[in-house]
Design an enzyme around this catalytic site. Structure first.
Site, PDB file in Angstrom:
ATOM      1  N   GLN A   1       0.833  -1.210   0.000  1.00  0.00           N
ATOM      2  CA  GLN A   1       0.000   0.000   0.000  1.00  0.00           C
ATOM      3  C   GLN A   1       0.873   1.268   0.000  1.00  0.00           C
ATOM      4  O   GLN A   1       0.525   2.276   0.615  1.00  0.00           O
ATOM      5  CB  GLN A   1      -0.919   0.005   1.217  1.00  0.00           C
ATOM      6  CG  GLN A   1      -2.161  -0.874   1.076  1.00  0.00           C
ATOM      7  CD  GLN A   1      -3.123  -0.331   0.017  1.00  0.00           C
ATOM      8  OE1 GLN A   1      -3.121   0.851  -0.324  1.00  0.00           O
ATOM      9  NE2 GLN A   1      -3.957  -1.215  -0.524  1.00  0.00           N
ATOM     10  N   SER A   2       1.976   1.226  -0.696  1.00  0.00           N
ATOM     11  CA  SER A   2       2.915   2.348  -0.681  1.00  0.00           C
ATOM     12  C   SER A   2       2.294   3.653  -1.197  1.00  0.00           C
ATOM     13  O   SER A   2       1.832   3.718  -2.346  1.00  0.00           O
ATOM     14  CB  SER A   2       4.131   1.984  -1.542  1.00  0.00           C
ATOM     15  OG  SER A   2       4.923   3.131  -1.779  1.00  0.00           O
ATOM     16  N   ASN A   3       2.332   4.680  -0.375  1.00  0.00           N
ATOM     17  CA  ASN A   3       1.901   6.019  -0.810  1.00  0.00           C
ATOM     18  C   ASN A   3       2.904   6.593  -1.809  1.00  0.00           C
ATOM     19  O   ASN A   3       2.542   7.308  -2.731  1.00  0.00           O
ATOM     20  CB  ASN A   3       1.808   6.959   0.388  1.00  0.00           C
ATOM     21  CG  ASN A   3       0.765   6.511   1.388  1.00  0.00           C
ATOM     22  OD1 ASN A   3      -0.385   6.268   1.020  1.00  0.00           O
ATOM     23  ND2 ASN A   3       1.150   6.374   2.649  1.00  0.00           N
TER      24      ASN A   3
END
Ligand SMILES: *Cc1c(COP(=O)(O)O)cnc(C)c1O
Length: 338
Positions: free
Chosen positions: A76-78
């Site tokens: 879920q890397s921003n």
């Protein structure tokens, strides 16, 4: 006004300056004069702290004549989401290496992953073991793209390298202007630390803008790894900045304040008490934190202040680094608290 910094070339991606807001209800509860620097408002889809770093990194990628961005992060890397969307705006393709427990069974297309896919990013799922040697894996991807006639540009995890650090050096100049009307009581900028680039930029930035002489300090709440790791990592990024831009100040281990003890259940894993605080902040201030970074940093801030009201001086500037899309994959865990 502060003397303008000579910044490296940048492209404009973020909506700046982001607001600095005073939070009286939450501040009263915590026992400090509390402000929030709204870097969650650097944009809507392009929101958060990574956008500031990407302004400098993408300018460099353009100067290098690149056509494809390669970067990496958690599932879920921003940072990966911001890279994919900013990349589209500037005409780059993106290849994202996302860490997941079992690459043969990737996570559902939700939250940041949904946005990565909307942006047309090429996602490669990689195991935690491969992620541990991510620099090598990204170099391999770059080699393959080059062999296919493409021109790749590798951005490290979180955009955290000396060039990316300029995002938060520049943010300090913005903050210095916003704090100019306040008195010089001891103030701490509190932020969530995940790969060290934001911390490095802030530590350098408060020195380069003279905020330190106005009583402003910086403290990072680490959301993974530990204090030693971040003192080393931030120190290395700062040393890299000074190597390339010798006018930058020298940063020693004693200049890096990491508030350890709030990783909790692990990176991207939430404990009920953290989610309860996230809920309470939403209900007290209408301010939505994310569970992976800012929620943990706020939990760390509140816990430290409960123990020692003076830990961060009289005034706290809480840096809201964004991450809202990471909230949606936690809906099930949050539901019983609502
Ligand atoms: C990446 C990230 C951080 C941490 O910043 P680093 O520069 O990687 O230390 C904090 N908050 C959010 C929401 C992030 O996405």
């Amino acid at each position: 006004m502060t003397a303008p910094l000579a910044l490296p070339p940048r492209v404009r991606l973020a909506n700046l300056p982001t607001p600095l807001e005073r939070l009286d209800r939450l501040g009263d509860r915590l026992g400090v004069e509390l402000y929030v620097k709204r870097d969650d408002l650097t944009g809507a889809e392009l929101s958060g702290n990574k956008v500031r770093k990407l302004e400098f990194l993408l300018a460099d990628a353009e100067a290098a004549g690149a056509d494809t961005l390669i970067t990496c992060g958690g599932e879920q890397s921003n940072h990966c989401r911001a890279t994919a969307l900013a990349g589209v705006r500037r005409g780059f393709a993106s290849r994202l290496l996302l860490r997941t427990a079992d690459p043969s069974a990737p996570p559902p297309t939700e939250g940041n992953i949904l946005l990565d896919r909307l942006a047309g990013a090429d996602i490669r799922w990689i195991s935690p073991a491969d992620y541990a040697r991510r620099a090598e894996v990204m170099a391999g991807e770059a080699e393959r793209l080059r062999a296919a006639g493409r021109s790749p540009y590798v951005i490290p995890e979180g955009g955290s390298n000396p060039l990316g650090a300029w995002g938060y050096i520049a943010a300090c100049a913005e903050l210095a202007d916003q704090l100019a009307g306040l008195d010089d009581r001891p103030t701490t900028i509190v932020y969530a630390c995940g790969s060290g680039g934001t911390g490095a930029g802030l530590v350098l930035g408060v020195r380069m803008t003279g905020l330190d002489r106005r009583g402003v300090r910086v403290a990072g709440v680490n959301v993974c790894d530990d204090r030693d790791y971040f003192v080393r990592t931030i120190g290395a990024i700062c040393a890299g900045v000074r190597e390339r831009w010798p006018e930058a100040p020298a940063i020693g281990p004693g200049d890096v304040d990491i508030v350890d003890g709030y990783v909790g259940a692990g990176y991207a894993r939430s404990r009920p008490a953290e989610l309860e605080l996230l809920r309470d902040v939403a209900r007290a201030e209408g301010l939505v934190l994310d569970p992976v970074y800012t929620g943990k940093a706020m939990f760390g801030l509140a816990s430290e202040l409960a123990r020692d009201r003076r830990r961060f001086g009289d005034r706290v500037v809480f840096l809201h680094t964004g991450g809202i899309f990471g909230l949606f994959p936690k809906a099930e865990q949050l539901a019983p608290l609502l």
